[in-house]
Design an enzyme around this catalytic site. Structure first.
Site: not given
Ligand code: NDP
Length: 240
Positions: A133, A146
């Site tokens: 990030s 975070y």
């Molecule tokens: P979302 O919340 O849309 O997606 C997060 C994903 O992670 C979901 O598919 C969720 O699935 C999964 N997840 C969360 N906890 C678990 C767990 N314990 N086991 C398995 N899967 C898990 O957010 P983003 O797409 O934005 O996030 C994806 C990545 O991008 C993250 O690492 C985030 O830190 C990073 N990121 C995002 C930014 C943003 O502004 N959106 C900026 C920079 C980085 P489920 O809940 O079904 O398990």
């Protein structure tokens, strides 16, 4: 020639779902992991093994990877994308929120890495993309725990790249700024959530997750003797 297996953690929404759609369109078989199985299945992608796996459960991650490799052959790309962003101040944020972020963003990433890495090293081929990030490079208000997890992703990712460089395995860090996904929705402090939303809007909106997927595909698509070590991308209007 059939395309190799790609493993994506956190594929049920946001960046992970966009990445799954992109690589599926390129003809790759996929292993898609998340806790919301119905959301993985709703993507409706061909040759996609969907498994309800919490990345904090190391045995479950390992078992799903073995099952997918039996079906589709060795994993050639792991996208370590599953993550949680629970914003708060250290003085009053519920402690279990720190623990969840550390478990998912740091330990979950290591568990998935371990599930694919030994075989990649043995084959002398494979790519791991870790989703860091901009908050893994600099600090932001209300982000202390975070950013701790995301700085950890960046440092572990770069150190792992060094560790396996001579084996032919590539390690890439993709660091997005704000992306329009469900990520913010899990923050429990409503005031912090609305401030962040206002900040995003003042920057003219966040990135589309398809842009992050395209960056991942760019890095993966380079010739095997080229490692794109880090990609940092953000909406043009995002100053910080
Ligand atoms: P979302 O919340 O849309 O997606 C997060 C994903 O992670 C979901 O598919 C969720 O699935 C999964 N997840 C969360 N906890 C678990 C767990 N314990 N086991 C398995 N899967 C898990 O957010 P983003 O797409 O934005 O996030 C994806 C990545 O991008 C993250 O690492 C985030 O830190 C990073 N990121 C995002 C930014 C943003 O502004 N959106 C900026 C920079 C980085 P489920 O809940 O079904 O398990």
């Amino acid at each position: 020639m059939p395309k190799p297996l790609i493993v994506i953690t956190g594929a049920s929404s946001g960046i992970g779902a966009a990445t799954a759609r992109l690589f599926s369109a390129e003809g790759h078989p996929l292993l898609l992991l998340a806790r919301r199985l119905e959301r993985l299945e709703a993507l409706g992608l061909p040759d996609a093994l969907c498994r309800k796996v919490d990345v904090t459960d190391r045995a479950a991650v390992e078992a799903a990877v073995r099952e997918a490799e039996e079906r589709y052959g060795p994993a050639d790309l792991l996208v370590n994308n599953a993550g949680a962003m629970l914003l708060g101040r250290i003085a009053d944020q519920p402690v279990d929120e720190w623990e969840r972020m550390l478990d998912i963003n740091v330990k979950g990433l290591l568990y998935a890495t371990r599930a694919v890495l030994p075989a990649m090293v043995e084959r002398g081929a494979g790519t791991i993309v870790n989703i860091g990030s901009v908050a893994g490079r600099k600090t932001f208000p209300n982000h202390a725990a975070y950013v701790g997890t995301k700085f950890a992703v960046h440092s572990m990712s770069e150190n792992l790249r060094e560790e396996v460089a001579a084996t032919g395995v590539r390690v890439v860090t993709v660091a997005p700024g704000a992306v329009e996904t469900e990520l913010l929705s899990h923050t429990s402090d409503e005031r912090i959530k609305s401030d962040y939303q206002a900040w995003k809007e003042s920057a003219g909106g966040a990135l589309d997750p398809d842009e992050v997927a395209a960056a991942i595909a760019y890095a993966y698509g380079r010739p095997r003797n080229v490692t794109v070590r880090e990609i940092v991308l953000a909406a043009t209007g995002q100053e910080a």
